[in-house]
Design a protein around this motif. Structure first.
Motif, PDB file in Angstrom:
ATOM      1  N   ARG A  99       0.832  -1.200   0.000  1.00  0.00           N
ATOM      2  CA  ARG A  99       0.000   0.000   0.000  1.00  0.00           C
ATOM      3  C   ARG A  99       0.871   1.255   0.000  1.00  0.00           C
ATOM      4  O   ARG A  99       1.984   1.236   0.539  1.00  0.00           O
ATOM      5  CB  ARG A  99      -0.914   0.001   1.238  1.00  0.00           C
ATOM      6  N   PRO A 100       0.360   2.335  -0.591  1.00  0.00           N
ATOM      7  CA  PRO A 100      -0.945   2.485  -1.255  1.00  0.00           C
ATOM      8  C   PRO A 100      -0.939   1.887  -2.650  1.00  0.00           C
ATOM      9  O   PRO A 100       0.027   2.047  -3.398  1.00  0.00           O
ATOM     10  CB  PRO A 100      -1.128   4.007  -1.310  1.00  0.00           C
ATOM     11  N   PHE A 101      -2.026   1.207  -2.999  1.00  0.00           N
ATOM     12  CA  PHE A 101      -2.135   0.590  -4.312  1.00  0.00           C
ATOM     13  C   PHE A 101      -2.431   1.662  -5.360  1.00  0.00           C
ATOM     14  O   PHE A 101      -2.905   2.754  -5.038  1.00  0.00           O
ATOM     15  CB  PHE A 101      -3.231  -0.472  -4.307  1.00  0.00           C
ATOM     16  N   PRO A 102      -2.167   1.361  -6.628  1.00  0.00           N
ATOM     17  CA  PRO A 102      -2.458   2.356  -7.678  1.00  0.00           C
ATOM     18  C   PRO A 102      -3.932   2.732  -7.709  1.00  0.00           C
ATOM     19  O   PRO A 102      -4.810   1.901  -7.450  1.00  0.00           O
ATOM     20  CB  PRO A 102      -2.039   1.634  -8.967  1.00  0.00           C
ATOM     21  N   ALA A 103      -4.189   3.981  -8.023  1.00  0.00           N
ATOM     22  CA  ALA A 103      -5.574   4.441  -8.164  1.00  0.00           C
ATOM     23  C   ALA A 103      -6.217   3.764  -9.374  1.00  0.00           C
ATOM     24  O   ALA A 103      -5.535   3.362 -10.319  1.00  0.00           O
ATOM     25  CB  ALA A 103      -5.617   5.951  -8.310  1.00  0.00           C
ATOM     26  N   ALA A 104      -7.532   3.656  -9.332  1.00  0.00           N
ATOM     27  CA  ALA A 104      -8.260   2.975 -10.417  1.00  0.00           C
ATOM     28  C   ALA A 104      -7.997   3.603 -11.786  1.00  0.00           C
ATOM     29  O   ALA A 104      -7.790   2.872 -12.764  1.00  0.00           O
ATOM     30  CB  ALA A 104      -9.753   2.964 -10.101  1.00  0.00           C
ATOM     31  N   PRO A 105      -7.992   4.946 -11.938  1.00  0.00           N
ATOM     32  CA  PRO A 105      -7.710   5.508 -13.265  1.00  0.00           C
ATOM     33  C   PRO A 105      -6.351   5.103 -13.821  1.00  0.00           C
ATOM     34  O   PRO A 105      -6.230   4.783 -15.008  1.00  0.00           O
ATOM     35  CB  PRO A 105      -7.790   7.023 -13.037  1.00  0.00           C
ATOM     36  N   LEU A 106      -5.317   5.082 -12.959  1.00  0.00           N
ATOM     37  CA  LEU A 106      -3.990   4.694 -13.424  1.00  0.00           C
ATOM     38  C   LEU A 106      -3.948   3.211 -13.769  1.00  0.00           C
ATOM     39  O   LEU A 106      -3.416   2.814 -14.817  1.00  0.00           O
ATOM     40  CB  LEU A 106      -2.946   5.024 -12.355  1.00  0.00           C
ATOM     41  N   PHE A 107      -4.507   2.375 -12.906  1.00  0.00           N
ATOM     42  CA  PHE A 107      -4.468   0.930 -13.132  1.00  0.00           C
ATOM     43  C   PHE A 107      -5.185   0.552 -14.428  1.00  0.00           C
ATOM     44  O   PHE A 107      -4.649  -0.181 -15.269  1.00  0.00           O
ATOM     45  CB  PHE A 107      -5.103   0.205 -11.942  1.00  0.00           C
ATOM     46  N   TRP A 108      -6.386   1.067 -14.614  1.00  0.00           N
ATOM     47  CA  TRP A 108      -7.149   0.696 -15.799  1.00  0.00           C
ATOM     48  C   TRP A 108      -6.601   1.355 -17.055  1.00  0.00           C
ATOM     49  O   TRP A 108      -6.763   0.811 -18.169  1.00  0.00           O
ATOM     50  CB  TRP A 108      -8.620   1.032 -15.604  1.00  0.00           C
ATOM     51  N   ALA A 109      -5.958   2.492 -16.927  1.00  0.00           N
ATOM     52  CA  ALA A 109      -5.296   3.095 -18.091  1.00  0.00           C
ATOM     53  C   ALA A 109      -4.151   2.198 -18.571  1.00  0.00           C
ATOM     54  O   ALA A 109      -3.977   2.000 -19.784  1.00  0.00           O
ATOM     55  CB  ALA A 109      -4.764   4.484 -17.732  1.00  0.00           C
ATOM     56  N   ILE A 110      -3.390   1.647 -17.627  1.00  0.00           N
ATOM     57  CA  ILE A 110      -2.311   0.740 -18.003  1.00  0.00           C
ATOM     58  C   ILE A 110      -2.876  -0.541 -18.607  1.00  0.00           C
ATOM     59  O   ILE A 110      -2.376  -1.047 -19.628  1.00  0.00           O
ATOM     60  CB  ILE A 110      -1.428   0.438 -16.777  1.00  0.00           C
ATOM     61  N   VAL A 111      -3.938  -1.078 -18.005  1.00  0.00           N
ATOM     62  CA  VAL A 111      -4.551  -2.300 -18.539  1.00  0.00           C
ATOM     63  C   VAL A 111      -5.063  -2.076 -19.959  1.00  0.00           C
ATOM     64  O   VAL A 111      -4.855  -2.899 -20.865  1.00  0.00           O
ATOM     65  CB  VAL A 111      -5.689  -2.771 -17.615  1.00  0.00           C
TER      66      VAL A 111
END
Length: 285
Positions: free
Chosen positions: A192-204
């Motif tokens: 933690r802290p884990f990546p924020a959802a916008p960053l994670f899904w942008a990479i995915v």
């Protein structure tokens, strides 16, 4: 009214929401909500922004070094262009999406005031950039080795230099975006802290698009799913290595390695022993 001279003299005079007009005019910062908790929130948010800027700087320097030196070294020593012009353009476009999402990332809030430490920042980014070059150039050499053996070439589906260029394109996109997980935190990327959802899904999303581009073959030469899996496995192993390298570089530049701690303990022990000898000598005299 009595606070006006102090507000004017302070580095950052702060007037509360119910202050007089004179205090508001003398203050550098005027609170619009009751209470002082907004100051804490502002400080925390400022430190988060600082952390995001640091993450972006390290990532940008490391990735730029990787692409630049890969192209230069392969052109000089291997007489081979690892990327076409269209590949460089597509890489830039794919990189822009997660870079913009860094602004929404979750970062650890420092407990102490933060200052720019440019030698440390450049040291960490240069270290990650150097090993990123090793990562990319190592895969390029492995690709030439596969091309030189017909059995390996058939097993991986790598039969031409055009496919080798596509393989390097996928490595730079996947390895560069996985590097974001390393640069965003000073600790292990799975903590933690884990990546924020916008960053994670942008990479995915960008990785899925890059894989689809390489599999379909537009605007690059298509490669096999076996080769795509090999590149991804290679990048995941290197992501773990990069995490360890980042932590080691941070400790070294913060003088927090085992050798530094031993030296500090030895120095403190020497100082304490000298102070004890001085006190004993003073008592005897």
């Amino acid at each position: 009214m009595n606070d006006v001279p102090a507000l004017k003299q302070a580095d950052c005079g702060t007037a509360v929401s119910g202050a007089t007009d004179a205090a508001r005019g003398a203050a550098s910062l005027i609170l619009t909500a009751p209470g002082l908790s907004v100051i804490n929130s502002a400080i925390d948010e400022a430190r988060r922004i600082f952390g995001r800027i640091t993450s972006y700087t390290i990532y940008r320097v490391a990735l730029t070094m990787d692409i630049m030196f890969l192209v230069v070294l392969s052109s000089i020593f291997l007489n081979f262009q690892p990327l076409t012009a269209i590949m460089i353009v597509v890489i830039s476009l794919l990189d822009d999406v997660p870079i913009m999402a860094i602004a929404y990332d979750k970062v650890r809030v420092s407990e102490r005031p933060i200052r720019w430490q440019m030698p440390k920042l450049l040291g960490v980014s240069a270290t990650l950039g150097f090993f990123s070059i090793v990562q990319s150039f190592g895969l390029l050499l492995a690709g030439f080795e596969i091309l030189g053996h017909s059995a390996h070439s058939a097993a991986f589906g790598l039969t031409s230099t055009a496919q080798l260029q596509t393989m390097m394109f996928l490595q730079l996109v996947a390895g560069g975006h996985l590097l974001l997980f390393v640069t965003r935190t000073e600790r292990w990327f799975f903590e933690r802290p884990f990546p924020a959802a916008p960053l994670f899904w942008a990479i995915v999303a960008t990785q899925a698009l890059a894989v689809a581009i390489c599999a379909v073959g537009w605007p690059v030469h298509p490669i096999s799913w076996t080769l795509i899996g090999f590149v991804w496995a290679y990048n995941i192993v290197w992501m773990l290595l990069m995490g360890a390298i980042r932590i080691a570089a941070e400790k070294f530049l913060d003088y927090d390695t085992l050798r530094h701690r031993r030296s500090i303990r030895m120095l403190n022990r020497s100082l304490r022993s000298r102070m004890a000898e001085s006190m004993r000598a003073a008592r005897r005299s």
